[in-house]
Scaffold this motif. Structure first.
Motif, short mmCIF file in Angstrom:
data_model
loop_
_atom_site.label_atom_id
_atom_site.label_comp_id
_atom_site.label_asym_id
_atom_site.label_seq_id
_atom_site.Cartn_x
_atom_site.Cartn_y
_atom_site.Cartn_z
N VAL A 4 0.84 -1.20 0.00
CA VAL A 4 0.00 0.00 0.00
C VAL A 4 0.87 1.25 0.00
O VAL A 4 0.62 2.21 -0.74
CB VAL A 4 -0.94 0.00 1.22
CG1 VAL A 4 -1.71 1.32 1.31
CG2 VAL A 4 -1.92 -1.16 1.15
N GLY A 5 1.94 1.25 0.81
CA GLY A 5 2.82 2.40 0.89
C GLY A 5 3.56 2.67 -0.40
O GLY A 5 3.64 3.83 -0.86
N VAL A 7 2.76 1.70 -3.53
CA VAL A 7 1.84 2.12 -4.59
C VAL A 7 1.40 3.57 -4.36
O VAL A 7 1.26 4.34 -5.31
CB VAL A 7 0.62 1.18 -4.65
CG1 VAL A 7 -0.43 1.71 -5.63
CG2 VAL A 7 1.04 -0.22 -5.06
N THR A 8 1.20 3.96 -3.11
CA THR A 8 0.78 5.32 -2.80
C THR A 8 1.89 6.32 -3.09
O THR A 8 1.64 7.43 -3.61
CB THR A 8 0.36 5.44 -1.33
OG1 THR A 8 -0.69 4.50 -1.07
CG2 THR A 8 -0.15 6.84 -1.01
N LEU A 9 3.14 5.96 -2.79
CA LEU A 9 4.26 6.88 -2.96
C LEU A 9 4.73 6.98 -4.41
O LEU A 9 5.19 8.04 -4.83
CB LEU A 9 5.44 6.44 -2.08
CG LEU A 9 5.26 6.56 -0.57
CD1 LEU A 9 6.43 5.95 0.16
CD2 LEU A 9 5.09 8.03 -0.17
N CYS A 11 4.54 7.59 -8.15
CA CYS A 11 3.63 8.35 -9.02
C CYS A 11 3.17 7.54 -10.23
O CYS A 11 2.10 7.80 -10.78
CB CYS A 11 4.30 9.63 -9.49
SG CYS A 11 4.71 10.78 -8.15
N LYS A 14 0.60 4.29 -8.93
CA LYS A 14 -0.73 4.63 -8.43
C LYS A 14 -1.70 5.06 -9.53
O LYS A 14 -2.88 5.29 -9.26
CB LYS A 14 -0.64 5.71 -7.36
CG LYS A 14 -0.18 7.07 -7.84
CD LYS A 14 -0.12 8.02 -6.65
CE LYS A 14 0.31 9.42 -7.06
NZ LYS A 14 0.40 10.32 -5.90
N TYR A 19 -2.34 -1.88 -10.10
CA TYR A 19 -1.75 -1.54 -8.80
C TYR A 19 -2.74 -0.78 -7.91
O TYR A 19 -2.64 -0.83 -6.69
CB TYR A 19 -0.48 -0.72 -9.01
CG TYR A 19 0.61 -1.54 -9.64
CD1 TYR A 19 1.35 -2.45 -8.89
CD2 TYR A 19 0.89 -1.44 -11.00
CE1 TYR A 19 2.33 -3.23 -9.47
CE2 TYR A 19 1.87 -2.21 -11.59
CZ TYR A 19 2.58 -3.10 -10.83
OH TYR A 19 3.55 -3.88 -11.39
N ILE A 20 -3.68 -0.09 -8.52
CA ILE A 20 -4.76 0.51 -7.73
C ILE A 20 -5.55 -0.59 -7.03
O ILE A 20 -5.81 -0.52 -5.82
CB ILE A 20 -5.68 1.36 -8.63
CG1 ILE A 20 -4.93 2.57 -9.18
CG2 ILE A 20 -6.92 1.81 -7.86
CD1 ILE A 20 -5.72 3.39 -10.18
N SER A 23 -3.38 -2.35 -4.29
CA SER A 23 -3.26 -1.62 -3.04
C SER A 23 -4.52 -1.78 -2.19
O SER A 23 -4.45 -1.98 -0.97
CB SER A 23 -2.97 -0.14 -3.30
OG SER A 23 -4.04 0.46 -4.02
N HIS A 24 -5.69 -1.70 -2.84
CA HIS A 24 -6.95 -1.93 -2.11
C HIS A 24 -7.00 -3.37 -1.59
O HIS A 24 -7.44 -3.62 -0.46
CB HIS A 24 -8.15 -1.69 -3.04
CG HIS A 24 -8.53 -0.26 -3.17
ND1 HIS A 24 -9.39 0.37 -2.30
CD2 HIS A 24 -8.17 0.68 -4.08
CE1 HIS A 24 -9.56 1.63 -2.67
NE2 HIS A 24 -8.83 1.85 -3.75
N GLN A 101 -10.97 3.40 -9.04
CA GLN A 101 -11.28 3.74 -7.65
C GLN A 101 -12.77 3.54 -7.37
O GLN A 101 -13.15 3.06 -6.29
CB GLN A 101 -10.88 5.19 -7.36
CG GLN A 101 -9.39 5.48 -7.41
CD GLN A 101 -8.64 4.86 -6.24
OE1 GLN A 101 -9.20 4.20 -5.37
NE2 GLN A 101 -7.32 5.07 -6.21
#
Length: 268
Positions: A4-5, A7-9, A11, A14, A19-20, A23-24, A101
């Protein structure tokens, strides 16, 4: 948490649909294990194997809510692989980050709403005998087994709705993979078929193990087997799922190395 970290960091990651969803999915696995394992560890360490009635129903609700959410996520991720392989030229326009999302959000909503239809009948059960659950966490089947009131309507509701959710999500996932297999089979070269199918191997592995254990759980009759299978799909599978998705993933490895190197530079 690492997935999660990263994929969030990162650019780039994400904004990629796969990968969205990953991460979920990883975030979901954290809470899926949290619904059962911490209480189980406390029981082992303190030897105080008790839980309040409201606490038991709460555990049942979140366990099934997160389990159903995972089923919906697997269907959504299979659909994503279908679009990537069967419609590669239109993939970026069909699967925008905003749409991904929204699909992820609806998976969460459907999972948590579906669980209510199982918890509400369970809340109507009466327990007039020994309130001893032959399990390591609160589950609907053990609760039905120790209930002293008429449980036939509750049994019917529970099993019917559980099978509807399982088979419906499995049908959606299977439909995506049927189309994927047809598209892969029509590719002219063996190398092309191998590359196309390799993008689905991780997801297909997770689908087979998760659905296999759940379906086996609902067609078995042994209580001892119940516990073994429950340990497998409540603890083992959520543990290995993130590893299955990332062990052979070059993009994730590159993002991990890049973010770790940045962290090292900042620390120095």
């Amino acid at each position: 948490m690492l997935i999660v970290g990263i994929v969030t960091l990162d650019c780039t990651l994400k904004k990629i649909p796969m990968y969205i969803f990953l991460s979920h999915f990883s975030f979901l696995e954290i809470w899926y294990i949290t619904s059962t394992v911490p209480k189980m560890l406390v029981d082992i360490m303190t030897d105080n194997n008790t839980i309040s009635y409201n606490g038991c129903l709460t555990q049942v609700y979140f366990f099934y809510a997160l389990g159903f959410t995972e089923l919906f996520f697997l269907s959504v991720m299979a659909y994503d692989r279908y679009l990537a392989i069967c419609h590669p030229l239109r993939y970026n326009t069909l699967t925008t980050p905003n749409l991904c999302q929204q699909m992820a959000l609806w998976s969460w909503i459907c999972g948590f709403l579906s669980s209510l239809l199982l918890v509400i009948p369970s809340s109507k059960l009466l327990f007039c005998g020994p309130r001893i659950i032959n399990h390591f966490f609160c589950d609907s089947i053990p609760l039905l087994n120790i209930s002293c009131n008429q449980t036939l309507p509750t049994d019917v509701i529970y099993y019917a709705f559980a099978w509807i959710i399982i088979l419906y999500s499995l049908l959606l996932t299977s439909m995506s993979y049927v189309q994927i297999m047809r598209a892969v089979y029509c590719l002219p070269s063996q190398l092309g078929r191998s590359k196309a199918f390799s993008t689905c191997v991780s997801h297909l592995t997770v689908v087979l193990t998760f659905y296999g254990t759940i379906i086996f759980m609902y067609i078995r009759s042994s209580t001892k087997v119940d516990k073994v299978v429950s340990i497998f799909y409540a603890v083992v599978i959520p543990l290995i799922n993130p590893l299955v998705y990332t062990l052979r993933n070059r993009d994730f490895h590159a993002a991990l190395k890049k973010n770790l190197s940045i962290s090292i530079i900042f620390c120095n």
